[in-house]
Write a protein that holds these residues in place. Structure first.
Motif, short mmCIF file in Angstrom:
data_model
loop_
_atom_site.label_atom_id
_atom_site.label_comp_id
_atom_site.label_asym_id
_atom_site.label_seq_id
_atom_site.Cartn_x
_atom_site.Cartn_y
_atom_site.Cartn_z
N ASN A 40 7.75 3.52 9.54
CA ASN A 40 9.01 2.80 9.30
C ASN A 40 9.13 2.33 7.85
O ASN A 40 10.24 2.22 7.31
CB ASN A 40 9.15 1.63 10.26
N ILE A 41 7.99 2.05 7.22
CA ILE A 41 8.02 1.69 5.79
C ILE A 41 8.44 2.91 4.98
O ILE A 41 9.25 2.80 4.04
CB ILE A 41 6.64 1.19 5.33
N PHE A 42 7.90 4.07 5.33
CA PHE A 42 8.30 5.30 4.64
C PHE A 42 9.80 5.54 4.81
O PHE A 42 10.50 5.92 3.87
CB PHE A 42 7.50 6.49 5.18
N THR A 67 0.83 -1.20 0.00
CA THR A 67 0.00 0.00 0.00
C THR A 67 0.87 1.25 0.00
O THR A 67 0.64 2.19 -0.77
CB THR A 67 -0.93 0.01 1.23
N ALA A 68 1.88 1.26 0.87
CA ALA A 68 2.79 2.40 0.92
C ALA A 68 3.54 2.56 -0.39
O ALA A 68 3.80 3.69 -0.84
CB ALA A 68 3.78 2.22 2.07
N MET A 115 0.36 8.62 6.49
CA MET A 115 1.23 7.46 6.49
C MET A 115 2.66 7.80 6.88
O MET A 115 3.39 6.97 7.42
CB MET A 115 1.20 6.77 5.13
N ALA A 116 3.06 9.04 6.61
CA ALA A 116 4.42 9.46 6.95
C ALA A 116 4.62 9.69 8.45
O ALA A 116 5.76 9.77 8.90
CB ALA A 116 4.78 10.73 6.19
N ARG A 117 3.53 9.76 9.21
CA ARG A 117 3.65 9.97 10.65
C ARG A 117 3.00 8.89 11.50
O ARG A 117 3.23 8.80 12.71
CB ARG A 117 3.08 11.34 11.04
N ASP A 142 15.68 1.10 -4.29
CA ASP A 142 15.51 -0.22 -4.89
C ASP A 142 14.43 -1.03 -4.17
O ASP A 142 13.67 -1.76 -4.80
CB ASP A 142 16.83 -0.98 -4.89
N ALA A 143 14.37 -0.90 -2.85
CA ALA A 143 13.34 -1.60 -2.08
C ALA A 143 11.96 -1.09 -2.47
O ALA A 143 11.01 -1.87 -2.64
CB ALA A 143 13.57 -1.42 -0.59
N PHE A 144 11.83 0.22 -2.62
CA PHE A 144 10.57 0.81 -3.07
C PHE A 144 10.18 0.27 -4.44
O PHE A 144 9.04 -0.16 -4.66
CB PHE A 144 10.70 2.34 -3.09
N PHE A 145 11.12 0.25 -5.37
CA PHE A 145 10.83 -0.21 -6.73
C PHE A 145 10.35 -1.67 -6.72
O PHE A 145 9.43 -2.03 -7.45
CB PHE A 145 12.07 -0.08 -7.61
#
Length: 327
Positions: A284-286, A190-191, A276-278, A294-297
């Motif tokens: 922690n995902i943000f 989702t993030a 989600m950023a707070r 690379d993890a985001f991609f």
């Protein structure tokens, strides 16, 4: 030109079963056109490169377009239809589709494919491929997508779009409920899909509820100051509500992880971005995505495949339209 809210869209009404690890078990397959139209992916890629070179906003517009297609009746090419019937309010008449642009790009690509492979490739598949290529052209990952979708034979209505397309102010609790329980998408995915907000802009109209109807009390700091700034740019009742635009992140034409850095700095533009950023459930995902592109991609790619297999028509269901804008 509004490239709109690239993401706030995936709350569709129709969810197909997903196989192991999110792979589709609904008639789609990788390499689907290998024998019937082996050049299809090159045609789409070359066309998207040309359109994006002429207009760099194309990438964000096409990415938003595929999400809006998939959320109203499934990924069936319905959003591409031009319905001019005074007795029928069509999907594109919904105010929630305000700012949708570049649909003609898909029609243009379709005409090239029809020349090479008549009546073989659906508009729904072309849109998914074009969105996949939009991400890569803008600097994001190259995503391997399963194909085999067919096009709807029925034009979805404005009412369906009004119901299927969510309000701008979806909160995290609702997002978690929908994604985890109904679409088999994890909180991390989702993030990652929210990271599509790394491309494009939004109008002030998309921020009105957050700025003037949200009861969240922010502590002093960067986010509170950012909200004050947004209220100056987008005053309540201001004349620029539908014309003033703001970048969704500092690099609106590049698919990167700046969206997460921006959010952690208190500058998330959309309400869900900021929340989600707070929020302890997602912050922690943000932080992970902000420090590891690379993890985001990788996670975005997984979620993109899941979302673009929602509600698909395959086999003897649906049709292959000759022109994407016409039933």
């Amino acid at each position: 030109m509004d490239l709109g809210l690239v993401f706030l869209a995936i709350f569709a009404l129709f969810y197909p079963p997903l196989g192991a690890k999110g792979l589709p078990s609904n008639g789609l397959s990788y390499g689907y056109y290998q024998k019937t139209c082996p050049q299809v992916e090159k045609i789409v890629r070359d066309s998207m490169n040309a359109f994006s070179s002429a207009n760099p906003n194309t990438t964000a517009a096409i990415l938003r377009l595929v999400f809006h297609d998939c959320q109203v009746g499934g990924c069936d090419g319905s959003v591409l239809l031009n319905i001019k019937d005074p007795q029928h309010q069509a999907e594109m008449d919904s105010p929630k589709n305000f700012g949708i642009t570049n649909r003609e790009v898909i029609d243009d690509i379709k005409s090239k494919i029809e020349t090479a492979c008549p009546q073989r490739v659906s508009c729904a598949d072309i849109l998914v491929l074009a969105a996949r290529d939009a991400v890569a052209i803008a600097g994001g990952p190259t995503i391997n997508v399963p194909l085999g979708r067919r096009d709807t034979t029925v034009a979805h209505s404005r009412q369906e779009a009004d119901v299927g397309l969510p309000r701008n102010e979806v909160n995290l609790t609702k997002a978690i409920q929908v994604f985890s329980q109904e679409v088999s998408i994890t909180l991390e995915e989702t993030a990652a899909i929210l990271g599509a907000h790394t491309l494009g802009v939004t109008h002030c109209d998309g921020l009105m509820e957050r700025l003037y109807q949200n009861s969240t009390v922010l502590p002093p700091g960067s986010e509170a100051e950012f909200v004050k700034y947004l209220k100056k740019v987008c005053p309540e009742g201001g004349q620029g509500r539908f014309t003033t635009t703001l970048n969704l992140d500092p690099t609106p034409r590049t698919f990167d992880n700046k969206y997460y850095v921006n959010g952690l700095n208190g500058h998330g533009l959309i309400a869900l971005d900021a929340e989600m950023a707070r929020d302890p459930r997602s912050v922690n995902i943000f932080k992970k995505f902000a420090s590891d592109q690379d993890a985001f991609f990788k996670v975005f790619s997984s979620a993109f495949v899941k979302i673009t297999t929602l509600g698909v028509l395959t086999g003897d269901k649906g049709v292959i339209r000759k022109k994407c804008s016409v039933l």
